[in-house]
Write a protein that holds these residues in place. Sequence first.
Motif, short mmCIF file in Angstrom:
data_model
loop_
_atom_site.label_atom_id
_atom_site.label_comp_id
_atom_site.label_asym_id
_atom_site.label_seq_id
_atom_site.Cartn_x
_atom_site.Cartn_y
_atom_site.Cartn_z
N PHE A 23 -21.65 -42.45 22.51
CA PHE A 23 -22.69 -41.45 22.75
C PHE A 23 -23.61 -41.49 21.55
O PHE A 23 -23.32 -40.93 20.51
CB PHE A 23 -22.04 -40.07 22.90
CG PHE A 23 -22.96 -39.05 23.49
CD1 PHE A 23 -23.02 -38.85 24.85
CD2 PHE A 23 -23.78 -38.29 22.67
CE1 PHE A 23 -23.88 -37.92 25.40
CE2 PHE A 23 -24.64 -37.37 23.21
CZ PHE A 23 -24.68 -37.17 24.57
N HIS A 78 -31.53 -27.93 28.83
CA HIS A 78 -31.72 -28.96 27.79
C HIS A 78 -32.17 -30.24 28.46
O HIS A 78 -31.64 -30.63 29.50
CB HIS A 78 -30.37 -29.15 27.07
CG HIS A 78 -30.35 -30.18 26.00
ND1 HIS A 78 -31.47 -30.58 25.30
CD2 HIS A 78 -29.32 -30.90 25.47
CE1 HIS A 78 -31.13 -31.49 24.41
NE2 HIS A 78 -29.83 -31.71 24.50
N GLU A 80 -32.25 -33.47 27.17
CA GLU A 80 -31.70 -34.79 26.81
C GLU A 80 -31.13 -35.45 28.08
O GLU A 80 -30.59 -34.80 28.97
CB GLU A 80 -30.62 -34.68 25.72
CG GLU A 80 -30.28 -36.05 25.15
CD GLU A 80 -29.44 -36.03 23.87
OE1 GLU A 80 -29.03 -34.95 23.41
OE2 GLU A 80 -29.20 -37.13 23.33
N ASP A 82 -28.58 -37.00 29.06
CA ASP A 82 -27.23 -36.82 29.62
C ASP A 82 -27.20 -35.63 30.58
O ASP A 82 -26.30 -35.52 31.40
CB ASP A 82 -26.16 -36.68 28.53
CG ASP A 82 -26.51 -35.69 27.44
OD1 ASP A 82 -27.70 -35.49 27.17
OD2 ASP A 82 -25.58 -35.10 26.85
N HIS A 83 -28.21 -34.75 30.48
CA HIS A 83 -28.27 -33.60 31.41
C HIS A 83 -29.43 -33.70 32.38
O HIS A 83 -29.48 -32.95 33.35
CB HIS A 83 -28.37 -32.29 30.61
CG HIS A 83 -27.32 -32.20 29.55
ND1 HIS A 83 -25.99 -32.06 29.85
CD2 HIS A 83 -27.40 -32.31 28.20
CE1 HIS A 83 -25.29 -32.06 28.72
NE2 HIS A 83 -26.11 -32.23 27.72
N HIS A 145 -29.47 -28.48 21.03
CA HIS A 145 -29.47 -29.60 20.13
C HIS A 145 -30.86 -30.18 19.88
O HIS A 145 -31.07 -30.92 18.93
CB HIS A 145 -28.50 -30.61 20.78
CG HIS A 145 -28.46 -31.99 20.34
ND1 HIS A 145 -28.42 -33.06 21.19
CD2 HIS A 145 -28.43 -32.51 19.10
CE1 HIS A 145 -28.35 -34.18 20.51
NE2 HIS A 145 -28.35 -33.88 19.25
N ASP A 164 -25.43 -27.66 25.08
CA ASP A 164 -24.62 -28.54 24.23
C ASP A 164 -23.64 -27.77 23.33
O ASP A 164 -22.61 -28.32 22.93
CB ASP A 164 -25.53 -29.37 23.31
CG ASP A 164 -26.00 -30.66 23.96
OD1 ASP A 164 -25.41 -31.06 24.98
OD2 ASP A 164 -26.94 -31.28 23.43
N HIS A 225 -20.70 -29.84 28.22
CA HIS A 225 -19.73 -30.94 28.06
C HIS A 225 -18.34 -30.35 27.93
O HIS A 225 -18.14 -29.36 27.20
CB HIS A 225 -20.01 -31.74 26.78
CG HIS A 225 -21.31 -32.48 26.78
ND1 HIS A 225 -21.56 -33.55 27.61
CD2 HIS A 225 -22.44 -32.32 26.05
CE1 HIS A 225 -22.78 -34.01 27.37
NE2 HIS A 225 -23.33 -33.28 26.44
FE1 FEO Z 1 -28.16 -32.99 23.53
FE2 FEO Z 1 -25.56 -33.20 25.80
O1 FEO Z 1 -27.25 -33.55 25.08
#
Ligand code: FEO
Length: 403
Positions: A23, A78, A80, A82-83, A145, A164, A225
């Motif tokens: 990651f 968020h 980023e 991954d989301h 984040h 996050d 997460h």
């Molecule tokens: Fe800052 Fe889980 O992404």
Amino acid sequence: MRPVELSKNVYWVGAVDWLTRDFHGYSTERGTTYNAYLIIDEKVTLIDTVKSGCGQELMHRIRNVIDPKKIDYLVVNHVEMDHSGSLPQVVREIQPERIICSKMGQKALLQHFHQPDWPYHAVAPGEELRLGEKTLSFLETRMLHWPDSMFSYLKEDQILFSSDAFGEHLASSERFDDEVNQDVLMHEATKYYANILTLYSPIVKKLIAQVENMHLPLKMIAPDHGIIWRKNPGKIIEAYSRWCVNESNGKALIIYDSMWHSTEMMAKSIAGGLQDKGISYKLLNLQVNHHSEVMCDVLEAGAVILGCPTLNNGLLPRMAGFLMYMRGLRPTNKIGAAFGSYGWSGEAVKLMNTAMSEMNFRLVHPGLRVQYVPEHGHLQECVELGHTVGQALLDAKAGDKAA
Ligand code: FEO
């Protein structure tokens, strides 16, 4: 592909990623999850989406509860990837009435997906949104984040959707804190904080104070997460309260790399010096310890002792990479020292000292260099370096007790 009910009409519908092992440079040997949450009310609401490639898993779970087309609001806590990687697919399929995000979130969404016609609705910090019987409110959490980050709070169910924050990279069949091994859970939560949030500790500190002042009743913390904290949300808040003020565990780390074992011999003698002082320590050779695991130990360590021989007037590449990574995360409140062997120029110790000074580590030794291979007298100097660091740790502990 079953959804999991958190409370009445609130479901986890995210995706479990058993495969990912990296990651952005952080090793994720236990995989991860991308959590998304579905609230059934007059305005059906989806909180967050998942990484690209996991969109179908998300949609299958949603379909087990409701027709996705009935979703009215899509909250993006968020941006980023991954989301949000699956966002174009999700927006296409559900056609939401509103995409709710922070003001910075709207800007970031435009810069990621270049869709000016999406139905953005930027919320102000503290704004409330009635969904029917339930109410969502929003708390801006810039830099936790990213600048766009925010939390959502479901008032009637007392659930904080924390994006996050308070998460871990941990794939599991279980969804809740009371269902998983506590040691594994806290190790992954520590590693997550160390590698994602250390840099933002001052902001975490302010946020915790702000949330405490708001007196929000909290039944659950549902991050994006890992597991959902339902039995003991106080446990992760207490851990964050310690981590964000850089509390020391009084232990020492000897983090090193070695070319022909000279620096390794020095590391072992320094460990002997620490042992003499009764200090608990770890020897972490960067050849066999991933930098993100090492940072997990650095988070609470009282002393960091760096060892590296000189190569081409500089550092071995693993130490150079580790220093770059650690400097980015900016751990503070550490005692520091450096050592290493050299052949003819010997710059490595100075370079490590400079890096630690830039991180405001308190250097308690000028640094120890040995040309080529150490003999008994050199190793005795290493033991003394261990004594010096050990004594500094004992003094710091006594000072903390007196304070
Ligand atoms: Fe800052 Fe889980 O992404």
